[in-house]
Design a protein around this motif. Structure first.
Motif, PDB file in Angstrom:
ATOM      1  N   ASN A 248       0.815  -1.218   0.000  1.00  0.00           N
ATOM      2  CA  ASN A 248       0.000   0.000   0.000  1.00  0.00           C
ATOM      3  C   ASN A 248       0.852   1.272   0.000  1.00  0.00           C
ATOM      4  N   GLY A 249       2.171   1.104  -0.082  1.00  0.00           N
ATOM      5  CA  GLY A 249       3.058   2.265  -0.152  1.00  0.00           C
ATOM      6  C   GLY A 249       3.596   2.732   1.180  1.00  0.00           C
ATOM      7  N   ASP A 250       3.177   2.095   2.281  1.00  0.00           N
ATOM      8  CA  ASP A 250       3.765   2.460   3.576  1.00  0.00           C
ATOM      9  C   ASP A 250       5.269   2.171   3.533  1.00  0.00           C
ATOM     10  N   VAL A 251       6.007   3.067   4.179  1.00  0.00           N
ATOM     11  CA  VAL A 251       7.469   2.960   4.127  1.00  0.00           C
ATOM     12  C   VAL A 251       8.021   2.708   5.524  1.00  0.00           C
ATOM     13  N   VAL A 252       8.802   1.653   5.654  1.00  0.00           N
ATOM     14  CA  VAL A 252       9.506   1.433   6.917  1.00  0.00           C
ATOM     15  C   VAL A 252      10.957   1.821   6.685  1.00  0.00           C
ATOM     16  N   ASN A 253      11.435   2.726   7.505  1.00  0.00           N
ATOM     17  CA  ASN A 253      12.809   3.227   7.329  1.00  0.00           C
ATOM     18  C   ASN A 253      13.357   3.640   8.686  1.00  0.00           C
ATOM     19  N   ILE A 255      14.470   5.023  12.139  1.00  0.00           N
ATOM     20  CA  ILE A 255      13.706   5.754  13.132  1.00  0.00           C
ATOM     21  C   ILE A 255      13.924   7.269  12.934  1.00  0.00           C
ATOM     22  N   GLY A 256      12.820   7.995  12.942  1.00  0.00           N
ATOM     23  CA  GLY A 256      12.911   9.442  12.688  1.00  0.00           C
ATOM     24  C   GLY A 256      12.308   9.815  11.346  1.00  0.00           C
ATOM     25  N   THR A 257      12.171   8.806  10.459  1.00  0.00           N
ATOM     26  CA  THR A 257      11.627   9.078   9.120  1.00  0.00           C
ATOM     27  C   THR A 257      10.181   9.555   9.214  1.00  0.00           C
ATOM     28  N   TYR A 258       9.395   8.869  10.032  1.00  0.00           N
ATOM     29  CA  TYR A 258       7.979   9.245  10.164  1.00  0.00           C
ATOM     30  C   TYR A 258       7.851  10.701  10.629  1.00  0.00           C
ATOM     31  N   GLY A 259       8.616  11.053  11.644  1.00  0.00           N
ATOM     32  CA  GLY A 259       8.563  12.435  12.154  1.00  0.00           C
ATOM     33  C   GLY A 259       8.893  13.434  11.059  1.00  0.00           C
ATOM     34  N   LEU A 260       9.882  13.111  10.240  1.00  0.00           N
ATOM     35  CA  LEU A 260      10.259  14.020   9.150  1.00  0.00           C
ATOM     36  C   LEU A 260       9.120  14.157   8.142  1.00  0.00           C
ATOM     37  N   SER A 261       8.399  13.052   7.914  1.00  0.00           N
ATOM     38  CA  SER A 261       7.302  13.121   6.932  1.00  0.00           C
ATOM     39  C   SER A 261       6.192  14.041   7.435  1.00  0.00           C
ATOM     40  N   ALA A 288       2.242  -1.740   9.148  1.00  0.00           N
ATOM     41  CA  ALA A 288       2.031  -2.274  10.502  1.00  0.00           C
ATOM     42  C   ALA A 288       2.430  -3.742  10.578  1.00  0.00           C
ATOM     43  N   ASP A 289       2.516  -4.415   9.425  1.00  0.00           N
ATOM     44  CA  ASP A 289       2.858  -5.850   9.411  1.00  0.00           C
ATOM     45  C   ASP A 289       4.374  -6.100   9.459  1.00  0.00           C
ATOM     46  N   VAL A 290       5.153  -5.048   9.371  1.00  0.00           N
ATOM     47  CA  VAL A 290       6.616  -5.239   9.300  1.00  0.00           C
ATOM     48  C   VAL A 290       7.208  -5.402  10.700  1.00  0.00           C
ATOM     49  N   GLU A 291       8.087  -6.378  10.833  1.00  0.00           N
ATOM     50  CA  GLU A 291       8.768  -6.561  12.128  1.00  0.00           C
ATOM     51  C   GLU A 291       9.831  -5.466  12.275  1.00  0.00           C
ATOM     52  N   ILE A 292       9.715  -4.719  13.352  1.00  0.00           N
ATOM     53  CA  ILE A 292      10.672  -3.628  13.588  1.00  0.00           C
ATOM     54  C   ILE A 292      11.775  -4.132  14.517  1.00  0.00           C
ATOM     55  N   GLU A 293      12.990  -3.976  14.071  1.00  0.00           N
ATOM     56  CA  GLU A 293      14.140  -4.413  14.873  1.00  0.00           C
ATOM     57  C   GLU A 293      14.291  -3.519  16.110  1.00  0.00           C
ATOM     58  N   ASP A 369      10.940   3.091  11.903  1.00  0.00           N
ATOM     59  CA  ASP A 369       9.541   3.452  12.129  1.00  0.00           C
ATOM     60  C   ASP A 369       8.787   3.377  10.801  1.00  0.00           C
ATOM     61  N   MET A 370       7.500   3.617  10.870  1.00  0.00           N
ATOM     62  CA  MET A 370       6.667   3.443   9.680  1.00  0.00           C
ATOM     63  C   MET A 370       6.058   4.773   9.252  1.00  0.00           C
TER      64      MET A 370
END
Ligand code: MRU
Length: 405
Positions: A248-253, A255-261, A288-293, A369-370
């Motif tokens: 669906n285009g959600d991006v996991v990158n 930590i801090g990426t979400y805040g920047l977006s 939300a399905d991605v395992e976050i390290e 983060d997502m």
């Protein structure tokens, strides 16, 4: 000064895997030699090699190391397959978030999918050849992605970037930073703001170093300064990478990426995600399905310092020789601080961790983060750019991936 002077990150040489130890960059550019897949897993977990595209190739090379040391001697087909699957599983889970690592392992697994007709030795040769080919393809994809991305920007662009998406995060050239390199060659880059990227400072250590090597005007900021430079009107575009892009285009990158977006949206600044299609995971519906390290809390509870000791006289050198006579030596330190000294290749190096927080502190240290798809302006890939005008890029992502297959 040019991108071409940056080092290759990981390569196969003399039946071993060589990699630049990124835990010690930029002050030291040590090359690690991995003889076993277990050694390469340790390098992956410690972030000596890191960044989603580089992890993809590292996963393939880890399989090649297994094949070199063990697999090529197993002639029994069933035994080979069982052991192959166990090792593949172990490597793919060394770091869970970037899809590229398991993708890289999967590329090698594809070679033994059919009934095995090759001898173990022939299979070994094809595994090494495939891993080397993947390394070449990584560079080609990054250069293509860089060219597509650079077209989006005009002269005098001021970028903000996060983490390290440069040559060091790939085999060579980089993704989001590769776009900046290409745009710079075209005379379009005025300035790059480099987010430090706590806690492991991939921005401050690696991106800042790469930009200096290439001669691109840049300045380091702490992560918490991003809002301020945006509010001042000093950022025209945020550009960063991805460890995984879902259907669906959600991006996991990082930590801090979400805040920047969120900040970019607030300040009406376009937010670009640059990643090769090997980072797209169509098997997962959403982020939300991605395992976050989750990483060792000590990464945020203190600071790590590494370096070389340079004894100025023979008395100090003799003392260091005595301390390291048995290999590495752990120095007794108070307050939970930690320091080891090592003698390697005729020199002495140290690894230290200093606690900066109360010993009883509770901490939470997710490495990624997502970012929801609706916050992404466009996805830049080696196959072209997906503009996300509607906020739902899922069809365009599916078409892109299906077109590739
Ligand atoms: O923990 P790291 O250093 O492996 O994280 C790297 C990132 O998050 C990068 O932004 C991402 O992998 C894209 S690299 C081209």
């Amino acid at each position: 000064m040019s991108v071409e002077n940056l080092p290759r990150t990981i390569w196969w040489e003399d039946d071993t895997v060589r990699l630049i130890d990124q835990t010690r960059l930029p002050l030291q550019g040590d090359v690690l030699v991995c003889n076993t897949y277990q050694g390469l897993i340790t390098a992956i977990k410690s972030l000596a090699v890191r960044g989603a595209p580089a992890l993809g190739v590292a996963g393939a090379y880890a399989m090649a190391l297994w094949s070199q040391v063990e697999g090529r001697f197993i002639e029994d087909v069933e035994e080979y397959k069982t052991r192959f699957s166990q090792v593949a599983e172990e490597i793919a889970h060394a770091r869970p978030t970037a899809i590229n690592l398991s993708w890289g392992v999967g590329q090698i697994a594809d070679l033994i999918k059919d009934d095995r007709r090759m001898s173990a030795e022939e299979l070994h040769e094809s595994i090494v050849a495939r891993a080397n080919e993947m390394a070449e393809q990584d560079e080609a994809a990054n250069r293509a992605l860089g060219a597509f991305g650079a077209e989006l920007f005009g002269e005098g662009t001021k970028f903000l970037t996060h983490c390290n998406t440069g040559s060091l995060a790939t085999v060579f050239f980089g993704t989001a930073l590769g776009v900046i390199f290409t745009a710079f060659e075209q005379g379009k880059v005025e300035h790059v703001w480099v987010d430090e990227t706590r806690p492991l400072n991939q921005g401050g250590r690696l991106t800042a170093w790469e930009l200096l090597q290439v001669g691109i005007p840049s300045a380091l900021i702490t992560d918490s300064m991003a809002a301020d430079v945006m509010a001042k009107g000093w950022v025209d575009a945020v550009i960063l990478g991805a460890d995984r892009i879902c259907s669906n285009g959600d991006v996991v990158n990082k930590i801090g990426t979400y805040g920047l977006s969120v900040l970019a949206k607030e300040h009406d600044i376009p937010f670009y995600v640059a990643a090769p299609t090997t980072s797209v995971d169509t098997s997962l519906a959403c982020g939300a399905d991605v395992e976050i390290e989750e990483r060792d809390p000590r990464e945020i509870e203190g600071v790590t310092v590494t370096g070389k000791l340079d004894p100025s006289d023979s008395t100090v050198a003799h003392a260091l020789d005595a301390l390291t006579a048995q290999g590495s030596c752990e120095l007794p330190m108070s307050k939970g601080h930690h320091m080891t000294i090592d003698r390697k290749g005729g020199g002495y190096s140290f690894d230290a961790w200093f606690r900066t927080t109360p010993p009883q502190v509770m901490s939470f240290n997710p490495a990624f983060d997502m970012t929801p798809a609706k916050n992404v302006t466009a996805y830049i890939t080696e196959l072209g750019v997906i503009h996300n005008e509607t906020g739902d890029p899922s069809k365009a992502i599916r078409d892109l991936i299906e077109g590739k297959e």
